[in-house]
Design an enzyme around this catalytic site. Sequence first.
Site, PDB file in Angstrom:
ATOM      1  CE  LYS A  68       5.891  -2.187 -11.482  1.00 47.58           C
ATOM      2  NZ  LYS A  68       6.315  -2.219 -10.153  1.00 47.58           N
ATOM      3  NE  ARG A  88       5.768  -7.721  -9.080  1.00 45.06           N
ATOM      4  CZ  ARG A  88       4.791  -6.757  -8.691  1.00 45.06           C
ATOM      5  NH1 ARG A  88       4.131  -7.387  -7.547  1.00 45.06           N
ATOM      6  NH2 ARG A  88       4.450  -5.783  -9.376  1.00 45.06           N
ATOM      7  CG  ASN A 110       8.225  -4.780  -8.252  1.00 42.69           C
ATOM      8  OD1 ASN A 110       8.104  -3.907  -9.223  1.00 42.69           O
ATOM      9  ND2 ASN A 110       7.051  -4.907  -7.297  1.00 42.69           N
ATOM     10  CD  GLU A 168      -3.781   0.664 -12.819  1.00 38.38           C
ATOM     11  OE1 GLU A 168      -3.441  -0.519 -13.097  1.00 38.38           O
ATOM     12  OE2 GLU A 168      -3.568   0.479 -11.500  1.00 38.38           O
TER      13      GLU A 168
HETATM   14  P1  GTP Z   1       2.291  -2.764  -8.881  1.00 39.23           P
HETATM   15  O1  GTP Z   1       1.854  -3.780  -9.842  1.00 39.23           O
HETATM   16  O2  GTP Z   1       3.351  -1.999  -9.451  1.00 39.23           O
HETATM   17  O3  GTP Z   1       1.218  -1.764  -8.447  1.00 39.23           O
HETATM   18  O4  GTP Z   1       2.755  -3.649  -7.674  1.00 39.23           O
HETATM   19  P2  GTP Z   1       1.880  -4.125  -6.474  1.00 39.23           P
HETATM   20  O5  GTP Z   1       0.473  -3.799  -6.710  1.00 39.23           O
HETATM   21  O6  GTP Z   1       2.460  -5.320  -6.203  1.00 39.23           O
HETATM   22  O7  GTP Z   1       2.260  -3.102  -5.009  1.00 39.23           O
HETATM   23  P3  GTP Z   1       1.967  -1.686  -4.676  1.00 39.23           P
HETATM   24  O8  GTP Z   1       0.764  -1.276  -5.502  1.00 39.23           O
HETATM   25  O9  GTP Z   1       1.530  -1.787  -3.341  1.00 39.23           O
HETATM   26  O10 GTP Z   1       3.136  -0.936  -4.652  1.00 39.23           O
HETATM   27  C1  GTP Z   1       3.381  -0.433  -6.078  1.00 39.23           C
HETATM   28  C2  GTP Z   1       5.010  -0.539  -6.408  1.00 39.23           C
HETATM   29  O11 GTP Z   1       5.615   0.309  -5.358  1.00 39.23           O
HETATM   30  C3  GTP Z   1       5.532  -1.828  -6.071  1.00 39.23           C
HETATM   31  O12 GTP Z   1       5.434  -2.785  -7.066  1.00 39.23           O
HETATM   32  C4  GTP Z   1       6.970  -1.464  -5.614  1.00 39.23           C
HETATM   33  O13 GTP Z   1       7.828  -1.345  -6.919  1.00 39.23           O
HETATM   34  C5  GTP Z   1       6.754  -0.165  -4.747  1.00 39.23           C
HETATM   35  N1  GTP Z   1       6.573  -0.481  -3.299  1.00 39.23           N
HETATM   36  C6  GTP Z   1       5.683  -0.899  -2.895  1.00 39.23           C
HETATM   37  N2  GTP Z   1       5.977  -1.084  -1.642  1.00 39.23           N
HETATM   38  C7  GTP Z   1       7.194  -0.596  -1.512  1.00 39.23           C
HETATM   39  C8  GTP Z   1       8.167  -0.343  -0.426  1.00 39.23           C
HETATM   40  O14 GTP Z   1       7.797  -0.612   0.931  1.00 39.23           O
HETATM   41  N3  GTP Z   1       9.542   0.074  -0.707  1.00 39.23           N
HETATM   42  C9  GTP Z   1       9.745   0.417  -1.948  1.00 39.23           C
HETATM   43  N4  GTP Z   1      11.029   0.719  -2.081  1.00 39.23           N
HETATM   44  N5  GTP Z   1       9.120   0.242  -2.905  1.00 39.23           N
HETATM   45  C10 GTP Z   1       7.676  -0.057  -2.696  1.00 39.23           C
END
Ligand code: GTP
Length: 149
Positions: free
Chosen positions: A9, A102, A112, A126
């Site tokens: 990212k 992370r 993150n 994707e």
């Molecule tokens: P990705 O690999 O980026 O998809 O992350 P993930 O699969 O671990 O998490 P998810 O797909 O649920 O969420 C995508 C991204 O949205 C996360 O990596 C975070 O950067 C962001 N995100 C998720 N939940 C929250 C939240 O509650 N608040 C905020 N601010 N950001 C969130």
Amino acid sequence: NERTFIAVKPDGVQRRRVGEIVQRFEKKGFKLVGFKLMQASKELLREHYWEHRNRPFYNKLVSYMSSGPVVAMVWQGLDVVKTGRKMMGQTNPTNSLPGTFRGDFCVIMGKNVIHGSDSVESAQREISLWFKESELCEREGCSAKWIYE
Ligand code: GTP
Ligand code: MG
């Protein structure tokens, strides 16, 4: 020949974590089949995170992901989707163990450092969203016989 989509990212790129992330996937034994540095459009990112379109953080997430270039990658290998997720750690870095990206590189969910596909189906979606077939280099890895039986 499972594949996953991994992205460093914008915060990870700015904080110079690309090398170490690539290095850990290489060391593990996975094969790099796609790699590019790019400024992702909001349109692409909205599509990428489509599953979160109704979540309160959706717009902030799209802004974060478009705040600078990302490194988009495709990695291949046995169970690479699941293992890639383990290497990343939990969504919230507070819950991520040391030894994960992370866990080692960041402190908040909103920055993150890395994305990884959460299932084989997501990975296929994707990869086709981020890469043209011609940008992927399928090849025989010369060390495969030392990694697999
Ligand atoms: P990705 O690999 O980026 O998809 O992350 P993930 O699969 O671990 O998490 P998810 O797909 O649920 O969420 C995508 C991204 O949205 C996360 O990596 C975070 O950067 C962001 N995100 C998720 N939940 C929250 C939240 O509650 N608040 C905020 N601010 N950001 C969130
Ligand atoms: Mg996700």
